[in-house]
Write a protein that holds these residues in place. Structure first.
Motif, PDB file in Angstrom:
ATOM      1  N   PRO A 128       0.804  -1.228   0.000  1.00  0.00           N
ATOM      2  CA  PRO A 128       0.000   0.000   0.000  1.00  0.00           C
ATOM      3  C   PRO A 128       0.836   1.277   0.000  1.00  0.00           C
ATOM      4  O   PRO A 128       0.289   2.363  -0.182  1.00  0.00           O
ATOM      5  N   TYR A 129       2.136   1.145   0.217  1.00  0.00           N
ATOM      6  CA  TYR A 129       3.003   2.333   0.240  1.00  0.00           C
ATOM      7  C   TYR A 129       3.720   2.557  -1.092  1.00  0.00           C
ATOM      8  O   TYR A 129       4.656   3.334  -1.171  1.00  0.00           O
ATOM      9  N   ASP A 130       3.269   1.845  -2.125  1.00  0.00           N
ATOM     10  CA  ASP A 130       3.919   1.954  -3.436  1.00  0.00           C
ATOM     11  C   ASP A 130       3.377   3.154  -4.215  1.00  0.00           C
ATOM     12  O   ASP A 130       2.904   3.030  -5.333  1.00  0.00           O
ATOM     13  N   LYS A 131       3.418   4.309  -3.605  1.00  0.00           N
ATOM     14  CA  LYS A 131       2.976   5.545  -4.242  1.00  0.00           C
ATOM     15  C   LYS A 131       3.993   6.643  -3.947  1.00  0.00           C
ATOM     16  O   LYS A 131       4.724   6.589  -2.951  1.00  0.00           O
ATOM     17  N   GLY A 140      16.203   4.711   3.562  1.00  0.00           N
ATOM     18  CA  GLY A 140      16.362   4.154   4.893  1.00  0.00           C
ATOM     19  C   GLY A 140      15.712   4.980   5.984  1.00  0.00           C
ATOM     20  O   GLY A 140      16.175   4.988   7.120  1.00  0.00           O
ATOM     21  N   VAL A 141      14.633   5.675   5.646  1.00  0.00           N
ATOM     22  CA  VAL A 141      13.973   6.557   6.610  1.00  0.00           C
ATOM     23  C   VAL A 141      12.581   6.052   6.994  1.00  0.00           C
ATOM     24  O   VAL A 141      12.208   6.075   8.177  1.00  0.00           O
ATOM     25  N   CYS A 142      11.830   5.552   6.010  1.00  0.00           N
ATOM     26  CA  CYS A 142      10.410   5.267   6.260  1.00  0.00           C
ATOM     27  C   CYS A 142      10.159   3.883   6.852  1.00  0.00           C
ATOM     28  O   CYS A 142       9.172   3.678   7.554  1.00  0.00           O
ATOM     29  N   GLY A 143      10.997   2.924   6.564  1.00  0.00           N
ATOM     30  CA  GLY A 143      10.798   1.580   7.089  1.00  0.00           C
ATOM     31  C   GLY A 143       9.652   0.820   6.442  1.00  0.00           C
ATOM     32  O   GLY A 143       9.082  -0.079   7.070  1.00  0.00           O
ATOM     33  N   THR A 144       9.310   1.141   5.203  1.00  0.00           N
ATOM     34  CA  THR A 144       8.186   0.476   4.532  1.00  0.00           C
ATOM     35  C   THR A 144       8.613  -0.683   3.636  1.00  0.00           C
ATOM     36  O   THR A 144       7.751  -1.412   3.143  1.00  0.00           O
ATOM     37  N   CYS A 145       9.905  -0.861   3.421  1.00  0.00           N
ATOM     38  CA  CYS A 145      10.371  -1.936   2.522  1.00  0.00           C
ATOM     39  C   CYS A 145      10.766  -3.172   3.322  1.00  0.00           C
ATOM     40  O   CYS A 145      11.783  -3.811   3.048  1.00  0.00           O
ATOM     41  N   LEU A 196       6.111  -8.412   2.159  1.00  0.00           N
ATOM     42  CA  LEU A 196       5.108  -7.768   3.008  1.00  0.00           C
ATOM     43  C   LEU A 196       4.711  -8.654   4.193  1.00  0.00           C
ATOM     44  O   LEU A 196       3.544  -9.024   4.348  1.00  0.00           O
ATOM     45  N   PRO A 197       5.666  -9.007   5.060  1.00  0.00           N
ATOM     46  CA  PRO A 197       5.358  -9.946   6.157  1.00  0.00           C
ATOM     47  C   PRO A 197       4.274  -9.452   7.109  1.00  0.00           C
ATOM     48  O   PRO A 197       3.622 -10.272   7.762  1.00  0.00           O
ATOM     49  N   GLU A 198       4.064  -8.166   7.193  1.00  0.00           N
ATOM     50  CA  GLU A 198       3.026  -7.651   8.089  1.00  0.00           C
ATOM     51  C   GLU A 198       1.622  -8.004   7.615  1.00  0.00           C
ATOM     52  O   GLU A 198       0.668  -7.951   8.392  1.00  0.00           O
ATOM     53  N   TRP A 199       1.481  -8.364   6.333  1.00  0.00           N
ATOM     54  CA  TRP A 199       0.166  -8.670   5.770  1.00  0.00           C
ATOM     55  C   TRP A 199       0.032 -10.129   5.354  1.00  0.00           C
ATOM     56  O   TRP A 199      -0.956 -10.502   4.738  1.00  0.00           O
TER      57      TRP A 199
END
Length: 206
Positions: A128-131, A140-145, A196-199
């Motif tokens: 969902p963060y692929d925008k 290395g800031v957001c932690g979404t990957c 995407l281990p969280e999902w």
């Protein structure tokens, strides 16, 4: 609803994942989790095993050249050796409609960031963060990957200070793809990466 996925040895001496064999006897659920527990696993097909064996072996083509009876000679020609590479199995967080895992196989040279390998191979990394503006594009800031390294963690570079901070409350097998480098240009091996281990709707059983 999910399933438990298992790791086994497929190729000689090489751990691999197996395709889900739906031999589930039932489901176990709790108040905190509704994931299905199955004695199921993921297996490389014989064709996929043969393909991976071919990648790791130098193929030599020997061509016999007939000569006259006075001088029996043979000429051998070696086919070009394939460059070193790492085989990847990327597992989607959701199962296919028939209940089997959605696995995408890729091969890449080492010495690259895992993020670059996944994006170059059109593997979903951000979900969902692929925008635009929803992720830091590898800074290395957001932690979404975030990915889960199911197999092949020895091929990755040690965790950076950024990872240690952003993932300090996450499982040890989770990494940031933008921070993790896969070996070096001479590296060979196999990795199983959970996207995407969280999902994810399944658990890994080792």
């Amino acid at each position: 609803m999910g399933a438990t996925l298992q790791l086994v040895v497929g190729l000689p001496g090489v751990a691999s994942i197996r395709r889900l064999a739906p031999s589930c006897g039932g489901a176990a659920s709790s108040s905190s989790s509704r994931k299905q527990r199955c004695s199921c696993s993921v297996h490389l097909s014989p064709r996929q095993q043969q393909q991976q064996q071919r990648r790791r072996r130098m193929r030599v083509l020997v061509r016999a050249v007939e000569t006259d009876a006075t001088g029996g000679e043979a000429e051998a020609a070696a086919a070009p050796e394939e460059p070193p590479s790492v085989d990847f199995a990327f597992v989607s967080p959701r199962l296919l409609p028939d209940g089997t895992p959605d696995v995408h196989y890729r091969t890449a040279c080492g010495g690259q960031k895992l993020r670059d390998i996944m994006l170059d191979g059109f593997i979903d990394l951000y979900g969902p963060y692929d925008k635009l503006l929803l992720n830091c594009s590898g800074g290395g800031v957001c932690g979404t990957c975030i990915v889960e390294v199911v197999e092949g963690k020895e091929l990755l570079s040690p965790k950076t200070d950024v990872e240690k901070e952003l993932l300090k409350r996450k499982p040890k097998s989770w990494r940031l793809a933008c921070q993790a480098t896969v070996g070096n240009p001479d590296s060979t091996g196999q990795m199983v990466i959970q996207q995407l281990p969280e999902w994810k709707v399944h658990d890994w059983e080792k």
